[in-house]
Motif scaffolding. Structure first.
Motif, PDB file in Angstrom:
ATOM      1  N   GLY A  20      -9.732   3.925   4.377  1.00  0.00           N
ATOM      2  CA  GLY A  20     -10.267   4.165   3.040  1.00  0.00           C
ATOM      3  C   GLY A  20     -10.099   5.622   2.621  1.00  0.00           C
ATOM      4  O   GLY A  20     -10.524   6.529   3.305  1.00  0.00           O
ATOM      5  N   GLY A  21      -9.402   5.848   1.507  1.00  0.00           N
ATOM      6  CA  GLY A  21      -9.185   7.190   0.988  1.00  0.00           C
ATOM      7  C   GLY A  21      -8.003   7.918   1.609  1.00  0.00           C
ATOM      8  O   GLY A  21      -7.676   9.033   1.219  1.00  0.00           O
ATOM      9  N   THR A  23      -3.903   8.524   2.695  1.00  0.00           N
ATOM     10  CA  THR A  23      -2.630   8.410   1.990  1.00  0.00           C
ATOM     11  C   THR A  23      -2.010   7.028   2.160  1.00  0.00           C
ATOM     12  O   THR A  23      -1.456   6.481   1.227  1.00  0.00           O
ATOM     13  CB  THR A  23      -1.636   9.477   2.506  1.00  0.00           C
ATOM     14  OG1 THR A  23      -2.257  10.751   2.405  1.00  0.00           O
ATOM     15  CG2 THR A  23      -0.352   9.465   1.719  1.00  0.00           C
ATOM     16  N   GLY A  24      -2.107   6.443   3.334  1.00  0.00           N
ATOM     17  CA  GLY A  24      -1.506   5.136   3.600  1.00  0.00           C
ATOM     18  C   GLY A  24      -2.414   3.959   3.333  1.00  0.00           C
ATOM     19  O   GLY A  24      -2.157   2.850   3.818  1.00  0.00           O
ATOM     20  N   GLU A  25      -3.456   4.153   2.548  1.00  0.00           N
ATOM     21  CA  GLU A  25      -4.426   3.080   2.320  1.00  0.00           C
ATOM     22  C   GLU A  25      -3.785   1.823   1.737  1.00  0.00           C
ATOM     23  O   GLU A  25      -4.077   0.717   2.181  1.00  0.00           O
ATOM     24  CB  GLU A  25      -5.547   3.559   1.399  1.00  0.00           C
ATOM     25  CG  GLU A  25      -6.610   2.523   1.145  1.00  0.00           C
ATOM     26  CD  GLU A  25      -7.751   3.034   0.289  1.00  0.00           C
ATOM     27  OE1 GLU A  25      -8.693   2.267   0.077  1.00  0.00           O
ATOM     28  OE2 GLU A  25      -7.714   4.197  -0.160  1.00  0.00           O
ATOM     29  N   ALA A  26      -2.890   1.957   0.785  1.00  0.00           N
ATOM     30  CA  ALA A  26      -2.262   0.788   0.156  1.00  0.00           C
ATOM     31  C   ALA A  26      -1.467  -0.022   1.180  1.00  0.00           C
ATOM     32  O   ALA A  26      -1.525  -1.256   1.187  1.00  0.00           O
ATOM     33  CB  ALA A  26      -1.359   1.221  -0.991  1.00  0.00           C
ATOM     34  N   GLN A  27      -0.741   0.652   2.059  1.00  0.00           N
ATOM     35  CA  GLN A  27       0.027  -0.051   3.075  1.00  0.00           C
ATOM     36  C   GLN A  27      -0.908  -0.738   4.076  1.00  0.00           C
ATOM     37  O   GLN A  27      -0.645  -1.858   4.521  1.00  0.00           O
ATOM     38  CB  GLN A  27       0.969   0.895   3.834  1.00  0.00           C
ATOM     39  CG  GLN A  27       2.123   1.404   3.003  1.00  0.00           C
ATOM     40  CD  GLN A  27       1.760   2.640   2.191  1.00  0.00           C
ATOM     41  OE1 GLN A  27       0.625   3.099   2.195  1.00  0.00           O
ATOM     42  NE2 GLN A  27       2.727   3.171   1.475  1.00  0.00           N
ATOM     43  N   ALA A  28      -1.983  -0.067   4.454  1.00  0.00           N
ATOM     44  CA  ALA A  28      -2.945  -0.661   5.387  1.00  0.00           C
ATOM     45  C   ALA A  28      -3.569  -1.910   4.773  1.00  0.00           C
ATOM     46  O   ALA A  28      -3.758  -2.914   5.457  1.00  0.00           O
ATOM     47  CB  ALA A  28      -4.025   0.350   5.753  1.00  0.00           C
TER      48      ALA A  28
END
Length: 43
Positions: A20-21, A23-28
């Motif tokens: 959460g928060g 840089t790779g949050e969208a991929q996770a």
């Protein structure tokens, strides 16, 4: 896997959003990546 390594009384905690928060949050999120706490006794 923990039992095969000599642990017993293995407890797994609830899922935690570890990205959460970040840089790779969208991929996770797309791969449903979460962290889990483990508690086990060796012996």
């Amino acid at each position: 896997m923990l039992e095969d390594s000599g642990f017993h009384q293995v407890n797994i905690g609830p899922s935690v959003d570890t990205f959460g928060g970040a840089t790779g949050e969208a991929q996770a999120r797309s791969f449903e990546v979460y962290g889990y706490a483990f508690l086990a006794i060796r012996g």
